[in-house]
Design an enzyme around this catalytic site. Structure first.
Site, short mmCIF file in Angstrom:
data_model
loop_
_atom_site.label_atom_id
_atom_site.label_comp_id
_atom_site.label_asym_id
_atom_site.label_seq_id
_atom_site.Cartn_x
_atom_site.Cartn_y
_atom_site.Cartn_z
N HIS A 197 3.07 -5.18 3.85
CA HIS A 197 2.79 -5.35 4.95
C HIS A 197 2.44 -6.77 5.59
O HIS A 197 1.57 -7.06 4.48
CB HIS A 197 1.91 -4.46 5.81
CG HIS A 197 2.22 -3.18 6.18
ND1 HIS A 197 3.12 -2.99 7.23
CD2 HIS A 197 1.84 -2.02 5.51
CE1 HIS A 197 3.20 -1.52 7.13
NE2 HIS A 197 2.59 -0.68 6.07
N GLU A 235 -1.34 -4.42 11.36
CA GLU A 235 -0.39 -4.00 10.49
C GLU A 235 0.93 -4.41 10.66
O GLU A 235 1.74 -4.77 9.80
CB GLU A 235 -0.77 -2.54 10.11
CG GLU A 235 -0.05 -2.01 8.77
CD GLU A 235 -0.36 -0.56 8.63
OE1 GLU A 235 -1.11 -0.43 7.63
OE2 GLU A 235 0.15 0.18 9.06
N ASP A 279 -4.84 -10.68 -0.62
CA ASP A 279 -3.59 -11.22 -0.65
C ASP A 279 -2.67 -10.97 -1.69
O ASP A 279 -2.88 -11.30 -2.89
CB ASP A 279 -3.66 -12.77 -0.19
CG ASP A 279 -2.20 -13.47 -0.01
OD1 ASP A 279 -1.56 -12.47 0.66
OD2 ASP A 279 -2.00 -14.49 -0.05
N HIS A 280 -1.52 -10.67 -1.40
CA HIS A 280 -0.50 -10.21 -2.53
C HIS A 280 -1.08 -9.11 -3.71
O HIS A 280 -0.76 -9.23 -4.91
CB HIS A 280 -0.08 -11.64 -3.26
CG HIS A 280 0.80 -12.47 -2.60
ND1 HIS A 280 0.31 -13.24 -1.60
CD2 HIS A 280 2.22 -12.54 -2.63
CE1 HIS A 280 1.70 -13.68 -0.82
NE2 HIS A 280 2.58 -13.15 -1.71
N HIS A 313 0.98 -1.34 0.02
CA HIS A 313 0.17 -0.01 -0.16
C HIS A 313 0.89 1.13 -0.01
O HIS A 313 2.26 1.06 0.21
CB HIS A 313 -1.07 0.04 1.10
CG HIS A 313 -0.34 0.35 2.64
ND1 HIS A 313 -1.20 0.72 3.59
CD2 HIS A 313 0.85 0.41 2.99
CE1 HIS A 313 -0.23 1.02 4.59
NE2 HIS A 313 0.74 0.94 4.41
N HIS A 350 4.91 -0.21 -0.44
CA HIS A 350 5.86 -1.33 0.50
C HIS A 350 4.47 -2.15 0.93
O HIS A 350 3.60 -1.85 0.74
CB HIS A 350 6.41 -0.42 1.62
CG HIS A 350 5.55 0.41 2.29
ND1 HIS A 350 5.00 1.48 2.18
CD2 HIS A 350 4.88 0.02 3.35
CE1 HIS A 350 4.02 1.87 2.86
NE2 HIS A 350 3.89 0.81 3.89
N CYS A 368 4.89 4.90 5.37
CA CYS A 368 3.85 4.48 4.64
C CYS A 368 3.24 5.37 3.41
O CYS A 368 2.74 4.96 2.86
CB CYS A 368 2.71 4.04 5.44
SG CYS A 368 2.61 2.73 6.47
NI NI Z 1 2.52 1.00 5.50
#
Ligand code: NI
Length: 135
Positions: free
Chosen positions: A42, A125, A80-81, A15, A40, A34
């Site tokens: 999580h 997170e 996911d992914h 995100h 990047h 972020c």
């Molecule tokens: Ni982040």
């Protein structure tokens, strides 16, 4: 008797937090790491809980196999992914913060849980940062 049953799940996603109406320095100041323009990832940990009466016949609040499949179909397959900003329609105009992701997950699951049962979503997170949404 009312009991809360819970199922853990996991997904990885990328995100970026930013507001297009803010300049770069304000975005960087508010969203920190972020805000990385290159996105990047999580490792999100999810705990979905259903609270309600134990069924007389089954002894279940909810069949955990059903809950497991629901999380797989509605959440893991959707998130996911994925790049949340670019690939998940709910975040096209919504910052994918942990708070907003938890609300999106809750909204996706709620229609599939019995009306008489309460639903709670806890989303980690990071191992130390987590949010809770119960509607
Ligand atoms: Ni982040």
């Amino acid at each position: 008797m009312k009991v809360k049953v819970s199922r853990k799940a996991h997904f990885n996603a990328a995100h970026r937090l930013y507001r297009p109406d803010w300049d770069d320095s304000k975005n960087a100041a508010v969203f920190g790491k972020c805000n990385n323009p290159n996105f990047h990832g999580h490792n999100y940990e999810l705990v979905v809980s259903v609270f309600g009466e134990i069924d007389d016949e089954t002894g279940f609040v909810m069949d955990m196999k059903v809950l497991k499949d629901l999380i797989k179909d509605k959440i893991e397959d959707a998130l996911d992914h994925k790049n949340l900003n670019l690939e998940v329609p709910e975040f096209k105009n919504l910052n994918p913060t942990a708070e907003n992701i938890a609300v999106v997950i809750w909204n996706k699951l709620r229609p599939h849980i019995e009306v008489s049962k309460e639903l709670e979503v806890v989303l980690y997170e990071t191992p130390r940062n987590f949010v809770t949404y119960s509607g």
